[in-house]
Each structure stands twice: as structure tokens, then as C-alpha cells.
Design a protein around this motif. Structure first.
Motif, PDB file in Angstrom:
ATOM      1  N   TRP A 174     -18.820 -17.129 -29.619  1.00  8.72           N
ATOM      2  CA  TRP A 174     -17.566 -16.529 -30.042  1.00  8.72           C
ATOM      3  C   TRP A 174     -16.679 -16.310 -28.819  1.00  8.72           C
ATOM      4  CZ3 TRP A 174     -16.195 -16.463 -34.931  1.00  8.72           C
ATOM      5  CH2 TRP A 174     -17.184 -16.461 -35.911  1.00  8.72           C
ATOM      6  N   GLU A 175     -15.437 -16.805 -28.895  1.00  9.72           N
ATOM      7  CA  GLU A 175     -14.477 -16.637 -27.820  1.00  9.72           C
ATOM      8  C   GLU A 175     -13.179 -16.069 -28.384  1.00  9.72           C
ATOM      9  OE1 GLU A 175     -13.907 -20.122 -25.481  1.00  9.72           O
ATOM     10  OE2 GLU A 175     -16.058 -20.425 -25.103  1.00  9.72           O
ATOM     11  N   ILE A 176     -12.469 -15.324 -27.563  1.00 11.50           N
ATOM     12  CA  ILE A 176     -11.262 -14.634 -28.010  1.00 11.50           C
ATOM     13  C   ILE A 176     -10.123 -15.618 -28.323  1.00 11.50           C
ATOM     14  CG2 ILE A 176      -9.435 -13.028 -27.322  1.00 11.50           C
ATOM     15  CD1 ILE A 176     -12.022 -11.677 -28.057  1.00 11.50           C
ATOM     16  N   GLU A 177      -9.916 -16.598 -27.437  1.00 12.29           N
ATOM     17  CA  GLU A 177      -8.751 -17.472 -27.588  1.00 12.29           C
ATOM     18  C   GLU A 177      -8.705 -18.181 -28.939  1.00 12.29           C
ATOM     19  OE1 GLU A 177      -6.384 -21.049 -25.220  1.00 12.29           O
ATOM     20  OE2 GLU A 177      -8.386 -20.447 -24.577  1.00 12.29           O
ATOM     21  N   PRO A 178      -9.784 -18.843 -29.393  1.00 14.87           N
ATOM     22  CA  PRO A 178      -9.725 -19.486 -30.711  1.00 14.87           C
ATOM     23  C   PRO A 178      -9.448 -18.496 -31.843  1.00 14.87           C
ATOM     24  CG  PRO A 178     -11.609 -20.281 -29.465  1.00 14.87           C
ATOM     25  CD  PRO A 178     -11.070 -19.116 -28.722  1.00 14.87           C
ATOM     26  N   LEU A 179     -10.011 -17.295 -31.740  1.00 15.48           N
ATOM     27  CA  LEU A 179      -9.776 -16.278 -32.768  1.00 15.48           C
ATOM     28  C   LEU A 179      -8.315 -15.836 -32.773  1.00 15.48           C
ATOM     29  CD1 LEU A 179     -13.007 -14.129 -32.315  1.00 15.48           C
ATOM     30  CD2 LEU A 179     -12.501 -15.732 -34.176  1.00 15.48           C
ATOM     31  N   VAL A 180      -7.703 -15.788 -31.599  1.00 20.14           N
ATOM     32  CA  VAL A 180      -6.284 -15.445 -31.518  1.00 20.14           C
ATOM     33  C   VAL A 180      -5.446 -16.504 -32.225  1.00 20.14           C
ATOM     34  CG1 VAL A 180      -4.324 -15.192 -29.943  1.00 20.14           C
ATOM     35  CG2 VAL A 180      -6.491 -14.069 -29.423  1.00 20.14           C
ATOM     36  N   TYR A 181      -5.776 -17.767 -32.002  1.00 15.40           N
ATOM     37  CA  TYR A 181      -5.041 -18.844 -32.679  1.00 15.40           C
ATOM     38  C   TYR A 181      -5.228 -18.765 -34.193  1.00 15.40           C
ATOM     39  CZ  TYR A 181      -3.506 -21.397 -28.551  1.00 15.40           C
ATOM     40  OH  TYR A 181      -2.854 -21.776 -27.399  1.00 15.40           O
ATOM     41  N   LEU A 182      -6.446 -18.482 -34.624  1.00 12.84           N
ATOM     42  CA  LEU A 182      -6.692 -18.365 -36.066  1.00 12.84           C
ATOM     43  C   LEU A 182      -5.886 -17.210 -36.655  1.00 12.84           C
ATOM     44  CD1 LEU A 182      -8.204 -19.141 -38.642  1.00 12.84           C
ATOM     45  CD2 LEU A 182     -10.103 -17.688 -37.881  1.00 12.84           C
ATOM     46  N   ALA A 183      -5.885 -16.078 -35.970  1.00 13.90           N
ATOM     47  CA  ALA A 183      -5.126 -14.922 -36.454  1.00 13.90           C
ATOM     48  C   ALA A 183      -3.632 -15.223 -36.484  1.00 13.90           C
ATOM     49  CB  ALA A 183      -5.410 -13.707 -35.572  1.00 13.90           C
ATOM     50  N   LEU A 184      -3.142 -15.914 -35.466  1.00 12.21           N
ATOM     51  CA  LEU A 184      -1.727 -16.266 -35.405  1.00 12.21           C
ATOM     52  C   LEU A 184      -1.345 -17.202 -36.544  1.00 12.21           C
ATOM     53  CD1 LEU A 184       0.952 -16.094 -33.887  1.00 12.21           C
ATOM     54  CD2 LEU A 184       0.158 -17.956 -32.411  1.00 12.21           C
ATOM     55  N   VAL A 185      -2.175 -18.210 -36.783  1.00  8.53           N
ATOM     56  CA  VAL A 185      -1.906 -19.150 -37.876  1.00  8.53           C
ATOM     57  C   VAL A 185      -1.906 -18.434 -39.221  1.00  8.53           C
ATOM     58  CG1 VAL A 185      -2.914 -21.072 -39.177  1.00  8.53           C
ATOM     59  CG2 VAL A 185      -2.687 -21.226 -36.692  1.00  8.53           C
ATOM     60  N   LEU A 186      -2.906 -17.594 -39.457  1.00  7.36           N
ATOM     61  CA  LEU A 186      -2.981 -16.869 -40.730  1.00  7.36           C
ATOM     62  C   LEU A 186      -1.773 -15.955 -40.909  1.00  7.36           C
ATOM     63  CD1 LEU A 186      -6.786 -15.959 -40.847  1.00  7.36           C
ATOM     64  CD2 LEU A 186      -5.597 -17.750 -42.138  1.00  7.36           C
ATOM     65  N   ALA A 187      -1.334 -15.317 -39.827  1.00 11.63           N
ATOM     66  CA  ALA A 187      -0.163 -14.441 -39.910  1.00 11.63           C
ATOM     67  C   ALA A 187       1.095 -15.244 -40.228  1.00 11.63           C
ATOM     68  CB  ALA A 187       0.013 -13.682 -38.596  1.00 11.63           C
ATOM     69  N   LEU A 188       1.263 -16.402 -39.595  1.00 10.81           N
ATOM     70  CA  LEU A 188       2.440 -17.236 -39.850  1.00 10.81           C
ATOM     71  C   LEU A 188       2.432 -17.788 -41.270  1.00 10.81           C
ATOM     72  CD1 LEU A 188       2.650 -19.132 -36.444  1.00 10.81           C
ATOM     73  CD2 LEU A 188       4.293 -17.463 -37.322  1.00 10.81           C
ATOM     74  N   VAL A 189       1.255 -18.191 -41.744  1.00 17.19           N
ATOM     75  CA  VAL A 189       1.151 -18.667 -43.129  1.00 17.19           C
ATOM     76  C   VAL A 189       1.470 -17.537 -44.097  1.00 17.19           C
ATOM     77  CG1 VAL A 189      -0.453 -19.513 -44.891  1.00 17.19           C
ATOM     78  CG2 VAL A 189      -0.471 -20.528 -42.604  1.00 17.19           C
ATOM     79  N   ALA A 190       1.000 -16.336 -43.784  1.00 22.23           N
ATOM     80  CA  ALA A 190       1.247 -15.189 -44.659  1.00 22.23           C
ATOM     81  C   ALA A 190       2.741 -14.908 -44.810  1.00 22.23           C
ATOM     82  CB  ALA A 190       0.529 -13.955 -44.130  1.00 22.23           C
TER      83      ALA A 190
END
Length: 202
Positions: A174-190
Motif C-alpha cells: 500500500w502506497e499513498i500516491e496511488p490512493l491519492v490518485y484514486l481519491a482524486l478521480v472518485l471526487a472528480l467523478v462525484a
């Protein structure tokens, strides 16, 4: 003139061909770094990951075009098509390095696609990118009509989510950077969901 308006004037002055040329040079530069020994002891793996991250970053920019214009007044709409096609190009480069330089065996590649979930998800995103790339031109827009064309290009949201999930899963830990991208994508889609619901209802 506001800061956003000044930025928009500058953005409109940049020709699309310059965006394509400069964007296409990035993978060339990465390849040079790899062959010249500047990407560490595993240059193929480093090149593959760099191209994948570049594709992810460009997809996020494409996804952020509308929210950016809505929240800040800065518009990248004039270059959204170029950015989308560059994202497709980067994904193709990422896939080519994996297939031709890393795996080097179509049979093994197919087995990995079937058996490894993160590769399955990545390939699903690539397949969904194909109709978007094929219809990213004025002729396709005229043939499909604005409504059908927009429906096809709503696949962008699914592709970005798949890309982000692929990025998270490809890590060994588990790494922070990929999770940040996932959170950013989900927020933009939302941010787009209410408008998508209104279009669907209409």
C-alpha cells in the motif's frame, strides 16, 4: 482582466499541434532516459511505470477540465481533445513497453491478463479507451450527433476509475500516491454525477 481570463487568453494562444508535439515528446524523453541508463537498475520496469503514471496524470487532467472551469473560470476545453488523445497515446506506450520489452511473449501476456486482476482491470480500461480515441474527431461528432457522442464519451469516467484502481493494485504494498490518485478521480467523478443524472432523466 482577472487572473483566470489572462490564463484563458494564454491557453487559447497555444495551438493544438504544439500540445500534440510537446506531449508526444515526453515518452520519447522517457525512452532516452531508459536506454541511457538514467532510470535505475531496472529501466524497463521504470519506463513502464513512468508511462503508466503519465497516462494516469493526463486522464486526471482531462477529467478535471469541466470542474476547473466551473470552480476557477480557467478553461482548458480548447485542448481537451488533444489531452484525451495524448492520454490514449501514453496508455498505448505503457502497454507496448509491457508487451514488447517486459513480457515479450503474447501467450504469457494473455495468461497474465486472464489471471492477474490488476492487469485485467488495466486492459479493460484500455479497451474502453478505443471507442473514445476513434470518435475524437469532428467527423465522428457529426455522424453520431452531440447527444450520442456525449454518451460514448461518458466512458471517460469509467476509464479513469479503472486506471486509478489499476494503479493502486499494481503496487506490491500500500502506497499513498496511488490512493491519492484514486481519491482524486472518485471526487472528480462525484462532481459530475448530478449532471449525468439530469441528462439520463432528460
Amino acid at each position: 482582466m482577472t487572473a483566470a481570463q489572462r490564463v484563458n487568453v494564454w491557453v487559447r494562444k497555444v495551438p493544438s499541434w504544439a500540445v500534440y508535439i510537446l506531449g508526444a515528446m515526453i515518452p520519447v524523453w522517457y525512452f532516452w532516459l531508459a536506454v541511457s541508463g538514467q532510470m535505475g537498475v531496472e529501466p524497463i520496469n521504470a519506463l513502464e511505470r513512468a508511462l503508466g503514471l503519465l497516462a494516469m496524470q493526463t486522464l486526471v487532467v482531462v477529467l478535471a477540465v469541466t470542474p476547473l472551469r466551473r470552480w476557477t473560470g480557467i478553461s482548458l476545453v480548447s485542448h481537451r481533445r488533444a489531452l484525451g488523445l495524448l492520454a490514449f497515446f501514453y496508455v498505448c506506450c505503457h502497454l507496448a513497453v509491457w508487451l514488447l520489452l517486459d513480457v515479450q511473449d503474447p501467450g504469457r501476456a494473455w495468461a497474465d491478463i486472464v489471471k492477474r486482476p490488476y492487469i485485467t482491470i488495466g486492459m479493460a480500461g484500455f479497451v474502453l479507451l478505443l471507442p473514445l480515441a476513434a470518435t475524437s474527431n469532428d467527423r465522428a461528432l457529426r455522424k453520431l450527433g452531440p447527444v450520442r457522442w456525449r454518451r460514448v464519451h461518458t466512458l471517460t469516467y469509467v476509464i479513469c476509475v479503472l486506471g486509478a484502481v489499476h494503479y493502486v493494485m499494481v503496487q506490491k504494498v500500500w502506497e499513498i500516491e496511488p490512493l491519492v490518485y484514486l481519491a482524486l478521480v472518485l471526487a472528480l467523478v462525484a462532481t459530475r454525477l448530478p449532471r449525468l443524472r439530469r441528462r439520463a432523466a432528460a
